[in-house]
Design an enzyme around this catalytic site. Structure first.
Site: not given
Ligand code: DSN
Length: 428
Positions: A50, A52, A196, A222, A225, A231
């Site tokens: 933990y 925080e 974003d 994110t 990707k 993730r």
């Molecule tokens: N779910 C993602 C995508 O497939 O683009 C975006 O959050």
């Protein structure tokens, strides 16, 4: 192999998923194959801790090691992007976006984002998401002919709505974004500009696309990707600045936006950070800093462009007639197939895609008229431009002969044979 003995059920499911990933062609634009080093970090003892708070200001003892882990992730991220501020704690892209909006808006304030049906994202104001429930959401669109963002329309909408924030960035837009145009529009109405970059972040990291950091107040992403990490999510700012509302800290000093954003993540919207995932982020960020990642990022784009061209040569409609990034959107209306049908047909030959609305779609989001195709994962496996026609031809054959089960079975076998040339996780 401890899992195998202690829980055969879960072990067997993990093995099945490994086989699925190894046999098939992964074309979901938002997926990738992270390294074994990243997975080791995520599966480490750091999951037990933990923490925080933030490095050197925690609410728990025993954080001296995880402080270093989190600081390492922040320092590496600051080497990848030209940023003054990074928060690596968001559990996901949606959490990063929720915290950002929580930090900069009051309920009822207005957001102007890209319509979900034009390629936008749920967290950019969709009525079925917190962003559309909590804030007043309005949308801009792409041009019906070109498939490109209609910047004149964005400017008109901004003037009309006077949003507190404008969002640029999408989950199904295959072209680069003009951040300067967006910033001019945002400045003209006194709005914050938020990018974003969840989808193209890995390409931006290697300067293969326009730089959002010089022009946007806030950037979220994110990490799984095109960044090819575990993730998770991140929040960044190119430049820190004093919060414009005069909010003060406990000592009565006007706070910087970095403080407001940190507070919005913890304690605002999250509890304990996932330090094991943050360690995975640090590993991935280290990989991004290597020259090999630049070669990888360039290849992602070459593959997407080769694939788009191959589809166009076969008579398919590709939205915007091509791509600048890692994805393309096939409009299947001329093929008398819905996106839902196409996704299911391709699943039968172990090619994984997702159904996606195309601009001005008349089908519902559950049916759709298109499929979204991305190259980050197949590029990680080592496929190059010369391999793209094999994939596109198999897709075309399957879509053209989708009622012929024997033919689909043969295509699937040929795909498995083909993908064996590009081993995935041979060590596992
Ligand atoms: N779910 C993602 C995508 O497939 O683009 C975006 O959050």
């Amino acid at each position: 192999m401890i899992l195998k003995k202690s829980d055969a059920d879960v072990f067997n499911l993990v093995q099945l998923e490994l086989k699925r990933q190894q046999n098939g062609v992964e074309l979901i634009a938002s997926e990738n194959f992270t390294s074994i080093a990243v997975m080791e970090a995520v599966g480490s003892v750091l999951t037990n801790k933990y923490a925080e708070g933030y490095p050197n200001r925690r609410y728990y003892g025993g954080c001296e090691v995880v402080d270093q882990v989190e600081q390492l992730a922040i320092d590496r991220l600051k080497k990848i992007f030209p940023i003054a501020y990074a928060n690596v704690q968001p559990h996901s892209g949606s959490q990063a976006n929720a915290a950002l909006l929580f930090a900069i808006l009051k309920p009822g304030d207005a957001i102007l984002g890209m319509d979900l049906s034009m390629g936008g994202h749920l967290t950019h104001g969709s009525p079925v998401n917190f962003s559309g429930n909590t804030y007043r959401s309005h949308f801009y669109r792409v041009d019906s002919e070109t498939g490109l963002i209609d910047y004149n329309y964005v400017a008109e909408q901004a003037k009309k709505i006077k949003p507190q924030v404008i969002v640029c960035g999408a989950s199904a837009y295959s072209r680069d974004i003009d951040y300067i145009a967006f910033r001019n529009i945002a400045d003209s109405v006194g709005a914050f500009l938020w990018a974003d970059i969840a989808h193209p972040a890995g390409l931006i990291a290697k300067k293969l696309l326009n730089d959002p950091f010089a022009h946007c107040h806030f950037v979220t992403s994110t990490t799984h990707k095109t960044l090819r990490g575990p993730r998770g999510g991140i929040i960044m700012m190119g430049k820190d600045f004093e919060n414009p509302w005069g909010r003060k800290d406990t000592k009565g000093k006007v706070t910087m936006m970095s403080y407001i954003l940190d507070m919005a993540i913890f304690p605002g919207t999250q509890g304990g950070p996932l330090e094991h995932v943050i360690a995975g982020k640090a590993v991935a960020f280290g990989e991004i800093l290597t020259p090999a990642f630049e070669i990888y990022a360039k290849q992602i784009i070459k593959n997407a462009q080769a694939m788009a061209q191959s589809f166009i040569n076969m008579g398919y409609k590709v939205v915007s007639n091509g791509t600048d990034n890692h994805l393309l959107l096939l409009d299947l209306r001329s093929k008398q197939l819905t996106g839902k049908e196409a996704e299911a047909i391709l699943q039968k030959i172990d090619i994984t895609t997702n159904k996606n609305m195309v601009p001005y779609d008349t089908q519902s989001p559950f049916i759709t008229s298109g499929i979204r195709i991305g190259t980050p994962a197949i590029t990680t496996r080592g496929l190059q431009e010369k391999d793209m026609p094999f994939i596109t031809e198999k897709i075309d054959q399957a879509l053209s002969h989708h009622s012929d089960d024997k033919r689909l079975e043969d295509i699937k076998k040929s795909i498995h044979d083909f993908m064996r040339q590009f081993p995935l996780y041979p060590e596992l």
